[in-house]
Design a protein around this motif. Structure first.
Motif, PDB file in Angstrom:
ATOM      1  N   ALA A   1       1.119  -1.088   0.322  1.00 56.61           N
ATOM      2  CA  ALA A   1       0.031  -0.410  -0.006  1.00 56.61           C
ATOM      3  C   ALA A   1       0.924   1.224   0.023  1.00 56.61           C
ATOM      4  N   ILE A   2       1.808   1.155   0.679  1.00 55.03           N
ATOM      5  CA  ILE A   2       2.880   2.378   0.730  1.00 55.03           C
ATOM      6  C   ILE A   2       3.299   2.461  -0.729  1.00 55.03           C
ATOM      7  N   TYR A   3       3.728   1.389  -1.249  1.00 51.53           N
ATOM      8  CA  TYR A   3       4.358   1.488  -2.320  1.00 51.53           C
ATOM      9  C   TYR A   3       3.499   2.087  -3.615  1.00 51.53           C
ATOM     10  N   GLN A   4       1.772   2.013  -3.457  1.00 49.03           N
ATOM     11  CA  GLN A   4       1.365   2.011  -3.921  1.00 49.03           C
ATOM     12  C   GLN A   4       0.531   3.705  -4.065  1.00 49.03           C
ATOM     13  N   ILE A   5       1.070   4.363  -2.946  1.00 46.85           N
ATOM     14  CA  ILE A   5       0.415   5.777  -2.525  1.00 46.85           C
ATOM     15  C   ILE A   5       2.035   6.577  -3.192  1.00 46.85           C
ATOM     16  N   PHE A   6       3.186   6.115  -3.208  1.00 43.32           N
ATOM     17  CA  PHE A   6       4.667   6.762  -3.399  1.00 43.32           C
ATOM     18  C   PHE A   6       5.013   6.377  -4.921  1.00 43.32           C
ATOM     19  N   ALA A   7       4.626   5.402  -4.848  1.00 44.24           N
ATOM     20  CA  ALA A   7       5.396   4.950  -6.467  1.00 44.24           C
ATOM     21  C   ALA A   7       4.079   5.357  -7.775  1.00 44.24           C
ATOM     22  N   LYS A   8       3.048   4.707  -7.217  1.00 41.84           N
ATOM     23  CA  LYS A   8       2.004   4.806  -8.528  1.00 41.84           C
ATOM     24  C   LYS A   8       1.222   5.509  -8.539  1.00 41.84           C
ATOM     25  N   HIS A   9       0.964   6.346  -7.138  1.00 38.53           N
ATOM     26  CA  HIS A   9      -0.383   7.742  -6.949  1.00 38.53           C
ATOM     27  C   HIS A   9      -1.641   7.144  -6.755  1.00 38.53           C
ATOM     28  N   SER A  10      -1.590   6.305  -6.148  1.00 39.16           N
ATOM     29  CA  SER A  10      -3.055   5.506  -6.380  1.00 39.16           C
ATOM     30  C   SER A  10      -3.502   5.562  -5.365  1.00 39.16           C
ATOM     31  N   HIS A  11      -4.587   6.674  -5.328  1.00 37.57           N
ATOM     32  CA  HIS A  11      -4.976   5.868  -3.874  1.00 37.57           C
ATOM     33  C   HIS A  11      -5.971   5.099  -3.323  1.00 37.57           C
ATOM     34  N   ILE A  12      -6.778   4.678  -4.068  1.00 40.02           N
ATOM     35  CA  ILE A  12      -7.391   4.046  -4.513  1.00 40.02           C
ATOM     36  C   ILE A  12      -7.014   2.217  -3.921  1.00 40.02           C
ATOM     37  N   ASP A  13      -6.159   2.400  -4.961  1.00 37.42           N
ATOM     38  CA  ASP A  13      -5.272   0.551  -4.441  1.00 37.42           C
ATOM     39  C   ASP A  13      -4.742   0.368  -3.409  1.00 37.42           C
ATOM     40  N   ALA A  14      -4.690   1.532  -3.051  1.00 42.37           N
ATOM     41  CA  ALA A  14      -3.170   1.157  -1.770  1.00 42.37           C
ATOM     42  C   ALA A  14      -4.465   1.620  -0.429  1.00 42.37           C
ATOM     43  N   ALA A  15      -5.795   1.767  -0.251  1.00 37.52           N
ATOM     44  CA  ALA A  15      -6.668   1.498   0.009  1.00 37.52           C
ATOM     45  C   ALA A  15      -7.198   0.812   0.195  1.00 37.52           C
ATOM     46  N   ALA A  16      -7.125  -0.572  -0.953  1.00 38.48           N
ATOM     47  CA  ALA A  16      -7.641  -1.785  -1.210  1.00 38.48           C
ATOM     48  C   ALA A  16      -6.983  -2.461  -0.527  1.00 38.48           C
TER      49      ALA A  16
ATOM     50  N   LEU B   1      -6.088  -0.945  15.566  1.00 36.06           N
ATOM     51  CA  LEU B   1      -6.427  -1.610  14.212  1.00 36.06           C
ATOM     52  C   LEU B   1      -7.794  -0.477  14.136  1.00 36.06           C
ATOM     53  N   PHE B   2      -7.777   0.245  15.152  1.00 29.97           N
ATOM     54  CA  PHE B   2      -8.710   1.310  14.858  1.00 29.97           C
ATOM     55  C   PHE B   2      -8.561   2.250  14.012  1.00 29.97           C
ATOM     56  N   VAL B   3      -7.091   2.709  14.300  1.00 31.29           N
ATOM     57  CA  VAL B   3      -6.233   4.012  13.283  1.00 31.29           C
ATOM     58  C   VAL B   3      -5.904   2.836  11.915  1.00 31.29           C
ATOM     59  N   HIS B   4      -5.542   1.828  11.696  1.00 33.32           N
ATOM     60  CA  HIS B   4      -5.190   1.058  10.165  1.00 33.32           C
ATOM     61  C   HIS B   4      -7.060   1.484   9.874  1.00 33.32           C
ATOM     62  N   LEU B   5      -8.217   1.173  10.155  1.00 32.02           N
ATOM     63  CA  LEU B   5      -8.979   1.320   9.452  1.00 32.02           C
ATOM     64  C   LEU B   5      -9.089   2.830   9.268  1.00 32.02           C
ATOM     65  N   ALA B   6      -8.952   3.232   9.867  1.00 31.89           N
ATOM     66  CA  ALA B   6      -9.087   5.569   9.535  1.00 31.89           C
ATOM     67  C   ALA B   6      -8.190   5.309   8.582  1.00 31.89           C
ATOM     68  N   ALA B   7      -7.061   4.877   8.265  1.00 27.65           N
ATOM     69  CA  ALA B   7      -6.092   4.976   6.954  1.00 27.65           C
ATOM     70  C   ALA B   7      -6.988   4.551   6.113  1.00 27.65           C
ATOM     71  N   VAL B   8      -7.536   3.574   6.418  1.00 28.09           N
ATOM     72  CA  VAL B   8      -8.071   2.881   4.990  1.00 28.09           C
ATOM     73  C   VAL B   8      -9.861   3.823   4.654  1.00 28.09           C
ATOM     74  N   GLY B   9      -9.814   4.425   5.417  1.00 25.27           N
ATOM     75  CA  GLY B   9     -11.262   5.363   5.529  1.00 25.27           C
ATOM     76  C   GLY B   9     -10.637   6.963   5.098  1.00 25.27           C
ATOM     77  N   LEU B  10      -9.738   6.903   5.407  1.00 27.08           N
ATOM     78  CA  LEU B  10      -8.599   9.013   4.819  1.00 27.08           C
ATOM     79  C   LEU B  10      -8.591   8.217   3.135  1.00 27.08           C
ATOM     80  N   LEU B  11      -7.526   7.135   2.938  1.00 25.77           N
ATOM     81  CA  LEU B  11      -7.328   6.883   1.456  1.00 25.77           C
ATOM     82  C   LEU B  11      -8.581   6.745   0.709  1.00 25.77           C
ATOM     83  N   PHE B  12      -9.547   5.833   1.103  1.00 27.61           N
ATOM     84  CA  PHE B  12     -10.446   5.962  -0.292  1.00 27.61           C
ATOM     85  C   PHE B  12     -10.868   7.278   0.057  1.00 27.61           C
TER      86      PHE B  12
END
Length: 87
Positions: free
Chosen positions: A24-39, A67-78
């Motif tokens: 997911a970190i790779y997808q954010i920084f290398a591909k700039h794909s937030h939806i893929d990183a959220a998935a 786990l709640f912070v992790h879930l919040a990060a998923v929501g933020l990326l979406f």
């Protein structure tokens, strides 16, 4: 015997959890794909890195917060993916 079985599964979950987070970190920084990183981050949650045999109510508070912070990060990326897609 049953404890040995749980110990062999736990490292497998932790490795998959970590790999999906790194991906997911790779997808954010290398591909700039937030939806893929959220998935990818959402899939990582399926591989609970903590003791899966322990009921939710008996888990330490720090594990629940993690786990709640992790879930919040998923929501933020979406949210970012949807917001950026609106342009």
């Amino acid at each position: 015997m049953e404890n040995n079985k749980n110990r062999s599964v736990a490292p497998f979950n932790k490795v998959l959890y970590l790999l999906f987070i790194v991906f997911a970190i790779y997808q954010i920084f290398a591909k700039h794909s937030h939806i893929d990183a959220a998935a990818s981050l959402g899939i990582a949650l399926a591989f609970d890195p903590f003791d899966t045999q322990q009921p939710w109510n008996e888990r330490p508070l720090w594990q629940k917060i993690w786990l709640f912070v992790h879930l919040a990060a998923v929501g933020l990326l979406f949210g970012l993916a949807v917001g950026i897609g609106d342009k």
